[in-house]
Scaffold this motif. Structure first.
Motif, PDB file in Angstrom:
ATOM      1  N   PHE A  96     -20.381  84.006 108.255  1.00 30.25           N
ATOM      2  CA  PHE A  96     -21.255  83.861 107.093  1.00 30.25           C
ATOM      3  C   PHE A  96     -21.535  84.828 106.603  1.00 30.25           C
ATOM      4  O   PHE A  96     -22.348  85.187 105.345  1.00 30.25           O
ATOM      5  N   MET A 119     -20.092  74.643 103.398  1.00 33.52           N
ATOM      6  CA  MET A 119     -19.582  73.476 103.911  1.00 33.52           C
ATOM      7  C   MET A 119     -20.433  72.432 102.914  1.00 33.52           C
ATOM      8  O   MET A 119     -20.192  71.338 103.556  1.00 33.52           O
ATOM      9  N   ALA A 127     -26.126  84.565 105.034  1.00 28.21           N
ATOM     10  CA  ALA A 127     -26.098  83.325 105.750  1.00 28.21           C
ATOM     11  C   ALA A 127     -25.460  82.172 105.227  1.00 28.21           C
ATOM     12  O   ALA A 127     -25.009  81.335 105.423  1.00 28.21           O
ATOM     13  N   GLU A 128     -27.292  82.258 106.211  1.00 30.53           N
ATOM     14  CA  GLU A 128     -27.330  80.926 106.652  1.00 30.53           C
ATOM     15  C   GLU A 128     -27.348  79.628 105.102  1.00 30.53           C
ATOM     16  O   GLU A 128     -27.071  78.621 105.062  1.00 30.53           O
ATOM     17  N   ARG A 159     -23.754  79.255 103.737  1.00 30.82           N
ATOM     18  CA  ARG A 159     -23.110  78.198 104.701  1.00 30.82           C
ATOM     19  C   ARG A 159     -23.544  76.988 104.151  1.00 30.82           C
ATOM     20  O   ARG A 159     -22.244  76.185 103.787  1.00 30.82           O
ATOM     21  N   LYS A 160     -24.639  76.853 103.813  1.00 28.95           N
ATOM     22  CA  LYS A 160     -24.839  75.371 103.121  1.00 28.95           C
ATOM     23  C   LYS A 160     -24.031  75.191 102.171  1.00 28.95           C
ATOM     24  O   LYS A 160     -23.991  74.188 101.804  1.00 28.95           O
ATOM     25  N   GLY A 162     -15.705  80.521 102.074  1.00 27.39           N
ATOM     26  CA  GLY A 162     -15.362  80.265 102.984  1.00 27.39           C
ATOM     27  C   GLY A 162     -15.173  78.432 102.811  1.00 27.39           C
ATOM     28  O   GLY A 162     -15.065  78.126 101.478  1.00 27.39           O
TER      29      GLY A 162
END
Ligand code: HEM
Length: 546
Positions: free
Chosen positions: A401, A80, A72-73, A76-77, A408
């Motif tokens: 995420f 985003m 997820a992390e 996400r990066k 996303g």
């Protein structure tokens, strides 16, 4: 941290271990579908890589280095960081075939503006207006399946279904069966060649793709020009109408070329993804009768399923969206059988991820499937358990995420509301009006390319057909079941509670209207149609001992 290293130098930070697997165009090794790509290696392969090298590791695609990203992390990066750290980068053939005006080919401000125009196409109001057409397409399809004496190849038929949905709902086309077949074949030719080598010579895939695209564009242009005539008497509009209107509202009236490219792109994005999800949904309902029954309970509880019939008037958008268990089932299908394995980007600057430096110019693939499979927020991660999304458990609440079947960030799926509405209606129709079972002894193996689907669902005549519908009556299974039921002395209500419904001569799917008639007769005291001397064909499902 921006590194001055060249893209080909080994990156700093944690060492990027390499495994060399080269996927090739045109060999089926690299398959790219919709707005995303998937590579050849199976999930077992990546799982072992991950265990060895961590959530960010290097592999190869088309001879070029590729960083595969899980978790997820990390995801996400990447997501985003769209336009800033990473950007989309399509193969040349895809860019050309989808056209310069497509979302796939736009970045930055142009991308943002185009999405704004599209937003209205998928608004609540627009979805409400598409609903009757979605339902109609699904009902027609189930009727055709049920009248097919042969087992039905669900994956192939789901592709047809999602194409029909796209053509009718998005384009509002009213075409004959013959024209639809022609359109479908042309579209498949387009999809088959969208990722071909960009060599424009006679008989190359690329040339075939261009020809198919041109034919599709011609057809779309004709339909658009005839549109005022077609819309006469319509009480709701299609996505094309909404798109034209939305563009005007945003002060960016679309040219014919933009309209044609946009519609082909939407159908392209919807086609394989929705077919994959529909097939997985059907498979899971087959595999988990308790889930199917719980779904039926919910429909009964909400008055949508009454006396074994779906009440048409109850199928409104707000009703459908408020069905909590149905929502859990769809979410769980998309978690465990995520149609799109991930998305591809290119690093526009060197950046660090999970201690690994990703050099500018390298390809980055964020993996949806691996992220779902490894996320600690999901208990018993391999189990099909829709209740994990229930209000009490809400396993997806930990952070958005961990669960991302629709991607996303700024490039998240534009059609996700339409896709989930379609899947919900399909599930309702299946649960409320159908009876289905596997025609083979075992469930087929699942493969993940080009999108996730059952192996035997690939094209090919029997015996390759796998997940199939079957006319129980023809197998003599129904007769056996009827005998058993007779012995057990089950009443109609008992049977309905178990989700068992009358099966018409045609096959698995019952003739709902006829059953309604029959049941209504029983409930309201109207004369029994058989006693009225109606011919059997008109009554449909009534030779089941009633
Ligand atoms: C279950 C069905 C579907 C799934 C699982 C799905 C999944 C996805 C995913 C994962 C992405 C992001 C890819 C990336 O990050 O590169 C995406 C993008 C997109 N999807 Fe879907 N999709 C589905 C159905 C649809 C439908 C029905 C439509 C339209 C009718 C649609 C239109 C799009 C478009 C236009 C994009 C690109 C958005 C952009 O670049 O800004 N999708 N989809």
């Amino acid at each position: 941290m921006v590194s001055k290293r060249s893209p080909n130098e080994p990156p700093e930070g944690r060492r990027l271990e390499e495994n060399t697997t080269v996927a090739l165009y045109g060999s089926g090794a690299l398959v790219v579908i919709g707005p995303c790509c998937v590579s050849l290696q199976g999930s077992g392969f990546h799982a072992s890589r991950r265990q060895k090298y961590g959530n960010v590791f290097k592999t190869h695609l088309l001879g070029r280095p590729l960083i595969r990203v899980t978790g997820a992390e990390n995801v996400r990066k990447v997501l985003m960081g769209e336009h800033n750290l990473v950007t989309v980068d399509w193969p040349q053939s895809t860019s050309t075939l989808l056209g310069p005006n497509s979302l796939a080919n736009s970045i930055g401000d142009i991308h943002r503006k185009r999405r704004k125009v599209f937003a209205k196409v998928f608004s609540h109001e627009a979805l409400e207006s598409y609903l009757p057409k979605i339902q109609q397409v699904i009902q027609e399809t189930l009727r055709v399946w049920s009248s097919n004496p042969e087992p039905v190849n669900v994956y192939r038929e789901s592709q047809r279904l999602s194409f029909h949905m796209a053509v009718r709902v998005l384009l509002g086309f009213r075409v004959s069966d013959e024209e639809m077949r022609h359109l479908f074949n042309t579209f498949q030719e387009f999809v088959d060649n969208v990722f071909s080598l960009p060599i424009d010579l006679p008989f190359t895939g690329y040339r075939k793709g261009i020809r198919a695209r041109d034919t599709l564009q011609k057809g779309i242009e004709k339909a658009i020009r005839e549109k005022p005539l077609c819309t006469q008497g319509k009480d709701y509009s299609d996505a094309l109408d909404v798109l034209i209107e939305s563009a005007k509202e945003n002060g960016a009236e679309l040219t014919m070329q933009e309209l044609k490219e946009s519609t082909i792109e939407l159908i392209f994005a919807a086609f394989a993804t929705t077919a994959s999800a529909s097939t997985s949904l059907i498979m899971q309902l087959l595999r988990h009768p308790a889930v199917l029954e719980k779904l039926r309970e919910e429909l009964r509880g909400r008055g949508i399923l009454q006396n074994g019939c779906l009440c048409e008037g109850e199928l409104r958008l707000e009703n459908i969206c408020s069905l909590k268990y149905l929502d859990c089932v769809i979410k769980e299908v998309l978690r465990l059988f995520t149609p799109v394995s991930g998305g591809y980007r290119t690093a526009v600057q060197t950046f660090e991820l999970d201690g690994v430096q990703i050099p500018k110019g390298w390809s980055v693939m964020y993996s949806i499937r691996d992220t779902h499979d490894t996320s600690a927020v999901f208990k018993d991660v391999d189990a099909f358990d829709p209740d994990r999304f229930s209000q009490e458990r809400s396993e997806d609440k930990e952070g958005r995420f961990h669960y991302l079947p629709f991607g996303g960030g700024v490039r998240n799926c534009l059609g996700k509301q339409l896709a989930t509405l379609f899947l919900r209606v399909l599930a309702i129709e299946l649960a409320g009006s159908s009876r289905f079972e596997l025609a083979t002894r075992t469930f087929p193996r699942i493969i993940t390319v080009p999108v996730l689907h059952p192996t035997d669902g690939l094209k090919g005549p029997p015996p390759f057909t796998a997940l199939t519908w079957t006319a129980k009556r023809r197998n003599g299974l129904l007769k056996k079941e009827e005998k058993e039921r007779g012995r057990a002395g089950e009443s109609e209500t008992d049977r309905e509670k178990k989700g068992i419904k009358n099966v018409g001569k045609a096959g698995v799917l019952e003739q709902r209207s006829a059953v309604c008639k029959l049941r209504a007769a029983q409930i309201e005291g109207t004369p029994h149609p058989l006693k009225e001397g109606l011919p059997l064909e008109q009554i449909g499902a009534r030779d089941n001992g009633l």
